[in-house]
Design a protein around this motif. Structure first.
Motif, short mmCIF file in Angstrom:
data_model
loop_
_atom_site.label_atom_id
_atom_site.label_comp_id
_atom_site.label_asym_id
_atom_site.label_seq_id
_atom_site.Cartn_x
_atom_site.Cartn_y
_atom_site.Cartn_z
N GLU A 46 -63.08 53.15 -7.63
CA GLU A 46 -62.03 52.15 -7.70
C GLU A 46 -60.67 52.79 -7.95
OE1 GLU A 46 -62.12 49.47 -11.03
OE2 GLU A 46 -62.72 51.03 -12.45
N LEU A 47 -59.64 52.15 -7.40
CA LEU A 47 -58.27 52.61 -7.63
C LEU A 47 -57.84 52.17 -9.02
CD1 LEU A 47 -55.67 53.95 -6.58
CD2 LEU A 47 -55.02 51.70 -5.66
N VAL A 48 -57.45 53.11 -9.85
CA VAL A 48 -57.01 52.82 -11.21
C VAL A 48 -55.51 52.59 -11.24
CG1 VAL A 48 -56.81 53.78 -13.53
CG2 VAL A 48 -58.89 54.17 -12.19
N ALA A 49 -54.75 53.47 -10.58
CA ALA A 49 -53.29 53.36 -10.61
C ALA A 49 -52.72 54.08 -9.41
CB ALA A 49 -52.73 53.97 -11.89
N GLY A 55 -41.38 55.65 -7.02
CA GLY A 55 -41.71 55.42 -8.42
C GLY A 55 -42.27 54.05 -8.74
N SER A 56 -42.46 53.22 -7.73
CA SER A 56 -43.10 51.92 -7.99
C SER A 56 -44.57 52.14 -8.29
CB SER A 56 -42.94 51.00 -6.78
OG SER A 56 -41.58 50.73 -6.55
N THR A 57 -45.08 51.34 -9.21
CA THR A 57 -46.45 51.55 -9.66
C THR A 57 -47.28 50.28 -9.56
OG1 THR A 57 -45.85 51.04 -11.95
CG2 THR A 57 -45.76 53.35 -11.28
N ASN A 58 -48.58 50.45 -9.44
CA ASN A 58 -49.49 49.33 -9.64
C ASN A 58 -50.76 49.83 -10.32
OD1 ASN A 58 -51.01 50.46 -7.57
ND2 ASN A 58 -50.46 48.91 -6.06
N TYR A 59 -51.44 48.88 -10.97
CA TYR A 59 -52.57 49.23 -11.80
C TYR A 59 -53.72 48.25 -11.59
CZ TYR A 59 -49.14 51.99 -14.38
OH TYR A 59 -48.17 52.90 -14.74
N LYS A 64 -54.32 47.80 -17.16
CA LYS A 64 -52.92 47.41 -17.40
C LYS A 64 -52.62 47.36 -18.89
CE LYS A 64 -52.01 44.71 -13.22
NZ LYS A 64 -51.82 43.35 -12.64
N GLY A 65 -51.48 47.94 -19.24
CA GLY A 65 -51.08 47.97 -20.65
C GLY A 65 -51.65 49.14 -21.43
N GLN A 81 -51.46 58.89 -18.06
CA GLN A 81 -51.57 58.80 -19.51
C GLN A 81 -52.51 57.64 -19.83
OE1 GLN A 81 -50.16 60.73 -22.05
NE2 GLN A 81 -51.50 59.52 -23.37
N MET A 82 -53.57 57.93 -20.55
CA MET A 82 -54.59 56.93 -20.86
C MET A 82 -54.65 56.73 -22.36
SD MET A 82 -57.58 58.08 -18.17
CE MET A 82 -57.92 59.61 -19.03
#
Length: 119
Positions: A46-49, A55-59, A64-65, A81-82
């Protein structure tokens, strides 16, 4: 030849933190999207991030958070960073590089790094 080398995985207790790094070579890193996938035993990858060249991101909703993806184009490196890690975050984490976030799966892959979160 494009190479992606992940590092930073390991064993951590629940609630702890880890930072994964992925160093890229052989590609035009700065114009490509980057991402982190994970695969747990018996589950689909699965795609995590993901992060675009701008520089646009998705999670994934599950991280998330808690997780933050970033990139340093000067170093051809992407980070994950986890924080607040949970046992269900245990998986092999893979770095991927592609033209867009949506097409990362068809691009280049690293060899993976194991993350194990103990309860």
């Amino acid at each position: 030849q494009v190479q992606l080398v992940e590092s930073g995985g390991g064993l951590v207790q629940a609630g702890g933190s880890l930072r994964l790094s992925c160093a890229a070579s052989g590609s035009i890193f700065s114009i490509n999207a980057m991402g982190w996938y994970r695969q747990a035993p018996g589950k689909q990858r699965e795609l995590v991030a993901g992060i675009t060249s701008g520089g646009s991101t998705n999670y994934a909703d599950s991280v998330k958070g808690r997780f933050t993806i970033s990139r340093d184009n000067a170093k051809n490196t992407v980070y994950l960073q986890m924080n607040s890690l949970k046992p269900e975050d245990t998986a092999v984490y893979y770095c991927a590089e592609g033209i867009t976030i949506a097409t990362l799966a068809f691009g280049y892959w690293g060899q993976g790094t194991q993350v194990t979160v103990s309860s």
